[in-house]
Every structure is written in structure tokens, then in C-alpha cells.
Design a protein around this motif. Structure first.
Motif, PDB file in Angstrom:
ATOM      1  N   VAL A 290       0.813  -1.206   0.000  1.00  0.00           N
ATOM      2  CA  VAL A 290       0.000   0.000   0.000  1.00  0.00           C
ATOM      3  C   VAL A 290       0.850   1.262   0.000  1.00  0.00           C
ATOM      4  N   ASP A 291       0.430   2.241  -0.780  1.00  0.00           N
ATOM      5  CA  ASP A 291       1.018   3.577  -0.741  1.00  0.00           C
ATOM      6  C   ASP A 291       0.211   4.366   0.296  1.00  0.00           C
ATOM      7  N   ASN A 292       0.773   4.529   1.482  1.00  0.00           N
ATOM      8  CA  ASN A 292       0.032   5.138   2.580  1.00  0.00           C
ATOM      9  C   ASN A 292      -0.375   6.582   2.297  1.00  0.00           C
ATOM     10  N   LYS A 293       0.357   7.272   1.435  1.00  0.00           N
ATOM     11  CA  LYS A 293      -0.009   8.654   1.111  1.00  0.00           C
ATOM     12  C   LYS A 293      -1.263   8.718   0.252  1.00  0.00           C
ATOM     13  N   ALA A 294      -1.491   7.675  -0.538  1.00  0.00           N
ATOM     14  CA  ALA A 294      -2.656   7.655  -1.428  1.00  0.00           C
ATOM     15  C   ALA A 294      -3.877   7.004  -0.772  1.00  0.00           C
TER      16      ALA A 294
END
Length: 313
Positions: A290-294
Motif C-alpha cells: 500500500v502507498d500510505n499517502k494515497a
């Protein structure tokens, strides 16, 4: 509590709508009984409408919490495509929520005119249900600028539930300015608008006053859905909305509560979660990453995982 009128023809409701995703099995943050208790507490404080969806799988929880509150408005949504699917979704909601007439029912996550065209049979069934008095008001939820614009032109539509926050986090097809323009266009047509993800899935919780004041300052947006899974979160949000000072201990307990998407190490890398993520926040590197910023912590990925690998914690 401040009351608002939801669009030109909508009902008067509290400014804040209880976002029940946070207490649903889809996120798993609380038990069903704990979630019902939190919701009941919110109703006692004056919140008088609830946002849910078929995929949240919490109709029974809401029905229990709203006993003795027949005037509380409930908004639900489904991904129905055909007329038959929509009829089944409506009947499921009426039965499980113990409501002869549904207050609101929306098409879930509509992205554009093309998406709405693909759901045209379901929308036509919603229009028929509205004519028959099965549902009072109909609309869409969307994470897209094009979804807001297309929804505004949809015949018979009463309400739009768009993603909106001061950084534009979670908008899948455009900029914040473009979303504001689309909302303004819909509002000029008298459509009711209540915002989602105003804290950007937790990414903007470091300055909640700014997040709330931004949404309050957007012309055409009448209300906002806030996810809450504890009495402390209810108290915190209502104090923020009232402009009162939030006690330091309550602020520290709620404001800095970190959440994230947990991906178990037994993930098979099947990729089904990628298709379910509206933000494009997931990728496969042997297992899901997962891209935590997105990620806006919606939890929609978890519902499609056949191995129960994904969960908001």
C-alpha cells in the motif's frame, strides 16, 4: 446542533452525518454491539442522519441503534447494475433496517457519465422506487470530478456525496479546483451535497479545525459525513463543530490516533484488491503493498480479499 437544508428540496438535518463505515465489519475497529452503542450516543447528542452502504454489512447494527428514533434519516448505497439487483438491494435495506420507506438510496462510487450509463437500469429502478414511495430521495456517491458533473445532470437526482478536503486527497480524476467547480455546478441546480473524507482518511487530522472550516466554507456543500467509532470521537467532533475548546486530554486521545491499512503476510498476491481500490493505492510486489499517502482508509479492498488479508487497524 446546527441544522442545514440538504439541497433545494431536501430535508433539514444536522450539519454532521454519522459515517457508519467506521463502526462496520468492513473496518473491524469495534464489535457490532460497541458500534451500536457509539451510534446511539451520537443520536442522543443530536446527530439525526446516518450514512451507510450495502457493502458495510451493518444494517442490523443501525436498526438496533435507531430503535426509538423513527425520525432519524438513513442514507444507503449499492453497486447495483441491473434493475433486479437494485430491487433486491432496496428490499434488503428495507427489511434489515426495519423501514417501510427508505430516506435515501444512492448508486455507490460513480465515476463518470460512462459509469452512470452502465448503471442506467439500476437508476431507472431507483426512479420507479421513488415514484412508488419506496425511497424518498436518490443520488450517487463519488470520488471523481466527472462523477459530480455527470450526477448533477442525472434525471431525478436529489443528492451527491463527493469526496472533499482541503488538499484534494482521494480525488481520482482531477484537481481540487476542478472538484470545487463541479460542486458549484451541482449546487446551482439545487442538488443536496454532503462531503466525505474531509480529514483525508486521517492524513489531515493534524489540523482538524482547518479541515472542517474548509468544507464549511465551500458554497453549495451543506453537510459532512464524519466516521466515528468511539464516544470520545463523537464528543471531539461535536466540540469542533460548535467552536468550543476541546479539552487537552480529549484532543490528545482522539487527534493523534493513528490508523493504517494492515496487509497480512499470508497475502497470495491475487490482485483482486487492486481492482477494488478507487485510489490506486495498492500494487503487487509478490504480495499487496500500500502507498500510505494515497490510501484514504476506506477499507473497500478488504471486502474482496478471499484470504482476509487486508484490514484497517
Amino acid at each position: 446542533m446546527r441544522q442545514v437544508k440538504l439541497g433545494l428540496w431536501g430535508p433539514e438535518v444536522s450539519e454532521v452525518c454519522f459515517g457508519s463505515l467506521a463502526i462496520s465489519p468492513l473496518q473491524g475497529r469495534v464489535t457490532e454491539a460497541e458500534g451500536a452503542s457509539v451510534l446511539r450516543y451520537a443520536l442522543e447528542q443530536g446527530i439525526n442522519w446516518i450514512d451507510t452502504a450495502e457493502i458495510y454489512d451493518n444494517y442490523a447494527q443501525i436498526a438496533k441503534a435507531t430503535e426509538g428514533y423513527p425520525d432519524v434519516q438513513i442514507i444507503s448505497k449499492s453497486y447495483s447494475v441491473s434493475a433486479e439487483e437494485m430491487r433486491l438491494s432496496l428490499e434488503k435495506a428495507r427489511t434489515a433496517l426495519k423501514r417501510e420507506t427508505l430516506d435515501f438510496f444512492l448508486l455507490h462510487e460513480q465515476e463518470s457519465a460512462l459509469t452512470l450509463k452502465g448503471h442506467s437500469r439500476a437508476w431507472e429502478e431507483l426512479l420507479r422506487a421513488k415514484e412508488k414511495g419506496i425511497v424518498r430521495r436518490i443520488g450517487i456517491s463519488t470520488h471523481a470530478v466527472a462523477g459530480v458533473r455527470a450526477g448533477a445532470l442525472q434525471p431525478g437526482l436529489d443528492v451527491i456525496h463527493p469526496i472533499l478536503n482541503y488538499q484534494g486527497l482521494g480525488i481520482i480524476d482531477g484537481t481540487l479546483d476542478e472538484m470545487l467547480e463541479a460542486i458549484s455546478f451541482a449546487a446551482e441546480l439545487g442538488i443536496g451535497i454532503y462531503a466525505m473524507k474531509i480529514f483525508g482518511g486521517g492524513h489531515l487530522s493534524h489540523d482538524p479545525e482547518k479541515a472542517i472550516n474548509f468544507v464549511r466554507g465551500v458554497p453549495g456543500v451543506q453537510g459532512m459525513a464524519l466516521g466515528m467509532s468511539s464516544r470520545e470521537e463523537v464528543d471531539y467532533n461535536l466540540l469542533l463543530l460548535s467552536g468550543q475548546e476541546v479539552p487537552r486530554n480529549l484532543r490528545e486521545k482522539v487527534k493523534h490516533r493513528e490508523r493504517k491499512l494492515y496487509i497480512a503476510d499470508w497475502c497470495q498476491g491475487c490482485g483482486l484488491c487492486l481492482e477494488a481500490c478507487p485510489q490506486g493505492a495498492l500494487s503487487i510486489e509478490k504480495i499487496a503493498v500500500v502507498d500510505n499517502k494515497a490510501c484514504v482508509l476506506c477499507g473497500y479492498c478488504g471486502r474482496v480479499c478471499p484470504h482476509f488479508c487486508l484490514k484497517i487497524v
